[in-house]
Design an enzyme around this catalytic site. Structure first.
Site, PDB file in Angstrom:
ATOM      1  N   GLY A 190       0.818  -1.226   0.000  1.00 21.50           N
ATOM      2  CA  GLY A 190       0.000   0.000   0.000  1.00 21.50           C
ATOM      3  C   GLY A 190       0.841   1.260   0.000  1.00 21.50           C
ATOM      4  N   ALA A 191       1.774   1.352  -0.980  1.00 19.47           N
ATOM      5  CA  ALA A 191       2.696   2.511  -0.956  1.00 19.47           C
ATOM      6  C   ALA A 191       2.513   3.430  -2.163  1.00 19.47           C
ATOM      7  CB  ALA A 191       4.136   2.023  -0.863  1.00 19.47           C
ATOM      8  N   ARG A 246       0.427   5.796  -2.202  1.00 18.71           N
ATOM      9  CA  ARG A 246       0.094   7.121  -1.635  1.00 18.71           C
ATOM     10  C   ARG A 246       0.117   7.024  -0.104  1.00 18.71           C
ATOM     11  NH1 ARG A 246      -5.764   6.697  -0.932  1.00 18.71           N
ATOM     12  NH2 ARG A 246      -6.363   4.697  -1.822  1.00 18.71           N
ATOM     13  N   ASP A 295      -3.546  -7.398  -4.769  1.00 16.02           N
ATOM     14  CA  ASP A 295      -4.523  -7.332  -3.672  1.00 16.02           C
ATOM     15  C   ASP A 295      -3.977  -8.201  -2.541  1.00 16.02           C
ATOM     16  OD1 ASP A 295      -6.595  -7.649  -1.907  1.00 16.02           O
ATOM     17  OD2 ASP A 295      -8.140  -7.935  -3.431  1.00 16.02           O
ATOM     18  N   TYR A 345     -12.610  -2.159  11.740  1.00 16.21           N
ATOM     19  CA  TYR A 345     -11.239  -1.628  11.643  1.00 16.21           C
ATOM     20  C   TYR A 345     -10.468  -1.873  12.948  1.00 16.21           C
ATOM     21  CZ  TYR A 345      -7.602   1.898  10.678  1.00 16.21           C
ATOM     22  OH  TYR A 345      -6.407   2.549  10.475  1.00 16.21           O
TER      23      TYR A 345
HETATM   24  P1  NAP Z   1      -4.457   5.593   2.257  1.00 17.24           P
HETATM   25  O1  NAP Z   1      -3.937   6.976   2.021  1.00 17.24           O
HETATM   26  O2  NAP Z   1      -5.906   5.321   2.057  1.00 17.24           O
HETATM   27  O3  NAP Z   1      -3.584   4.567   1.362  1.00 17.24           O
HETATM   28  C1  NAP Z   1      -3.860   3.200   1.381  1.00 17.24           C
HETATM   29  C2  NAP Z   1      -2.872   2.441   0.541  1.00 17.24           C
HETATM   30  O4  NAP Z   1      -3.213   1.029   0.606  1.00 17.24           O
HETATM   31  C3  NAP Z   1      -2.918   2.818  -0.937  1.00 17.24           C
HETATM   32  O5  NAP Z   1      -1.630   2.708  -1.483  1.00 17.24           O
HETATM   33  C4  NAP Z   1      -3.836   1.739  -1.540  1.00 17.24           C
HETATM   34  O6  NAP Z   1      -3.618   1.500  -2.943  1.00 17.24           O
HETATM   35  C5  NAP Z   1      -3.411   0.529  -0.722  1.00 17.24           C
HETATM   36  N1  NAP Z   1      -4.392  -0.550  -0.709  1.00 17.24           N
HETATM   37  C6  NAP Z   1      -5.706  -0.479  -0.401  1.00 17.24           C
HETATM   38  N2  NAP Z   1      -6.277  -1.694  -0.518  1.00 17.24           N
HETATM   39  C7  NAP Z   1      -5.300  -2.548  -0.912  1.00 17.24           C
HETATM   40  C8  NAP Z   1      -5.258  -3.925  -1.221  1.00 17.24           C
HETATM   41  N3  NAP Z   1      -6.348  -4.708  -1.156  1.00 17.24           N
HETATM   42  N4  NAP Z   1      -4.070  -4.479  -1.592  1.00 17.24           N
HETATM   43  C9  NAP Z   1      -2.953  -3.724  -1.699  1.00 17.24           C
HETATM   44  N5  NAP Z   1      -2.926  -2.411  -1.416  1.00 17.24           N
HETATM   45  C10 NAP Z   1      -4.093  -1.830  -1.052  1.00 17.24           C
HETATM   46  O7  NAP Z   1      -4.153   5.104   3.740  1.00 17.24           O
HETATM   47  P2  NAP Z   1      -3.148   5.703   4.854  1.00 17.24           P
HETATM   48  O8  NAP Z   1      -3.888   6.712   5.626  1.00 17.24           O
HETATM   49  O9  NAP Z   1      -1.849   6.045   4.225  1.00 17.24           O
HETATM   50  O10 NAP Z   1      -3.003   4.418   5.803  1.00 17.24           O
HETATM   51  C11 NAP Z   1      -1.913   3.510   5.683  1.00 17.24           C
HETATM   52  C12 NAP Z   1      -1.973   2.521   6.853  1.00 17.24           C
HETATM   53  O11 NAP Z   1      -1.911   3.241   8.069  1.00 17.24           O
HETATM   54  C13 NAP Z   1      -3.270   1.713   6.904  1.00 17.24           C
HETATM   55  O12 NAP Z   1      -3.012   0.410   7.357  1.00 17.24           O
HETATM   56  C14 NAP Z   1      -4.092   2.461   7.928  1.00 17.24           C
HETATM   57  O13 NAP Z   1      -5.046   1.629   8.541  1.00 17.24           O
HETATM   58  C15 NAP Z   1      -3.002   2.892   8.895  1.00 17.24           C
HETATM   59  N6  NAP Z   1      -3.392   4.024   9.740  1.00 17.24           N
HETATM   60  C16 NAP Z   1      -3.725   5.228   9.170  1.00 17.24           C
HETATM   61  C17 NAP Z   1      -4.093   6.286  10.001  1.00 17.24           C
HETATM   62  C18 NAP Z   1      -4.471   7.636   9.455  1.00 17.24           C
HETATM   63  O14 NAP Z   1      -4.910   8.480  10.252  1.00 17.24           O
HETATM   64  N7  NAP Z   1      -4.329   7.906   8.181  1.00 17.24           N
HETATM   65  C19 NAP Z   1      -4.124   6.091  11.394  1.00 17.24           C
HETATM   66  C20 NAP Z   1      -3.783   4.867  11.925  1.00 17.24           C
HETATM   67  C21 NAP Z   1      -3.399   3.836  11.082  1.00 17.24           C
HETATM   68  P3  NAP Z   1      -4.515   2.327  -4.069  1.00 17.24           P
HETATM   69  O15 NAP Z   1      -4.022   3.723  -4.082  1.00 17.24           O
HETATM   70  O16 NAP Z   1      -4.213   1.656  -5.352  1.00 17.24           O
HETATM   71  O17 NAP Z   1      -5.924   2.217  -3.641  1.00 17.24           O
END
Ligand code: NAP
Length: 247
Positions: free
Chosen positions: A12-13, A15, A63, A155
């Site tokens: 998931g990198a 973005r 995925d 979640y």
């Molecule tokens: P994000 O901006 O929504 O990015 C999610 C990333 O995961 C994207 O690269 C997306 O790819 C990829 N992804 C989604 N579904 C996937 C799948 N089935 N297989 C492979 N890749 C997949 O999320 P984020 O905010 O950076 O969060 C990253 C991590 O940190 C997550 O685990 C989230 O739960 C955790 N987290 C985030 C926060 C927060 O406040 N943002 C807080 C606590 C924990 P596409 O671009 O192609 O969709």
């Protein structure tokens, strides 16, 4: 914190937090393979940015909840780049709703991507790491997995599961020189939190002692430390990085 010549896989990198982690690791000399879900344009941009740091980079549409896709991709990375030294299980989604309104699909999708995805990717990578007697695995949990949150039972369960998974695998792999830790971010500015209403965001800010949302770079700095040799005596830990929300 040199990671010269190391091979990292970040899920998931394309973005958000994962992208920042990949950039940070590449700046220290690590070659980067990453998975993304569907956004090919963003993934291609990320590859270009990574290559500017003078490392090899590849983005694979995988995925994480599908075993065959994960296995094939890890084999390709091992063939083209070599055995993986650093794995960051970061891919994650939200499908928020109150429990009584939550569909079975929203429950299953979140558990499959956030938790089963980490299991499948770790399993695919671990054998070669065990042979090398070296590896760093960093799992991205959430403070919601530590303390729960209204509307996020799916979640929260997935992120609490990541914590148990981290502690069990840390114990299983320790004798093979593989360190496994979890990072539990609070609220970080990404697409995932951009969709929240202003009301929810201002309510959230009241609960953050340091008074602001975190940046992806804050998380990436901690992941870089855990991936480096400076953290070699740390395993099985969950580190909150949340502006003081959990203390
Ligand atoms: P994000 O901006 O929504 O990015 C999610 C990333 O995961 C994207 O690269 C997306 O790819 C990829 N992804 C989604 N579904 C996937 C799948 N089935 N297989 C492979 N890749 C997949 O999320 P984020 O905010 O950076 O969060 C990253 C991590 O940190 C997550 O685990 C989230 O739960 C955790 N987290 C985030 C926060 C927060 O406040 N943002 C807080 C606590 C924990 P596409 O671009 O192609 O969709």
């Amino acid at each position: 914190m040199s990671l010269d010549g190391k091979i990292s896989l970040v899920t998931g990198a394309s973005r958000g937090i994962g992208k920042e982690i990949a950039l940070k690791l590449s700046k220290e000399g690590s070659h980067i393979a990453f998975f993304y879900g569907s956004n090919e344009e963003k993934a291609n941009e990320t590859v270009k940015e990574l290559e500017k740091n003078g490392v090899k980079a590849i983005g694979l549409k995988v995925d994480v909840s599908k075993e065959d896709q994960v296995k094939d991709a890890v084999k390709k990375i091992e063939k083209d780049f070599g055995a993986i030294d650093i794995l960051v299980n970061n891919a994650g989604i939200t499908r928020d709703n109150l429990l009584i309104r939550m569909s079975e699909k929203d429950w299953t999708d979140v558990l499959d991507i956030n938790l089963k995805g980490a299991f499948l990717t770790t399993k695919a990578v671990a054998r070669k790491m065990m042979k090398k007697r070296y590896g760093k695995i960093i799992n991205i949990s959430s403070i919601v997995g530590v303390r729960g949150n209204v509307g996020q039972s799916n979640y929260s369960a997935s992120k609490a599961g990541i914590i148990g998974f981290t502690k069990s695998t840390a114990q299983e792999f320790a004798s093979r020189g593989i360190r496994v830790n979890a990072v539990a971010p609070g609220f970080i500015k990404t697409d995932m939190t951009d969709v929240l209403s202003e009301d929810v965001k201002s309510e959230m800010l009241k609960n953050i002692p340091l008074g602001d949302l975190g940046k992806p770079e804050d998380i990436a700095n901690l992941v870089l430390f855990l991936a480096s040799s400076k953290a070699d005596y740390i395993t099985g830990q969950v580190i909150n990085i949340d502006g003081g929300m959990v203390m």
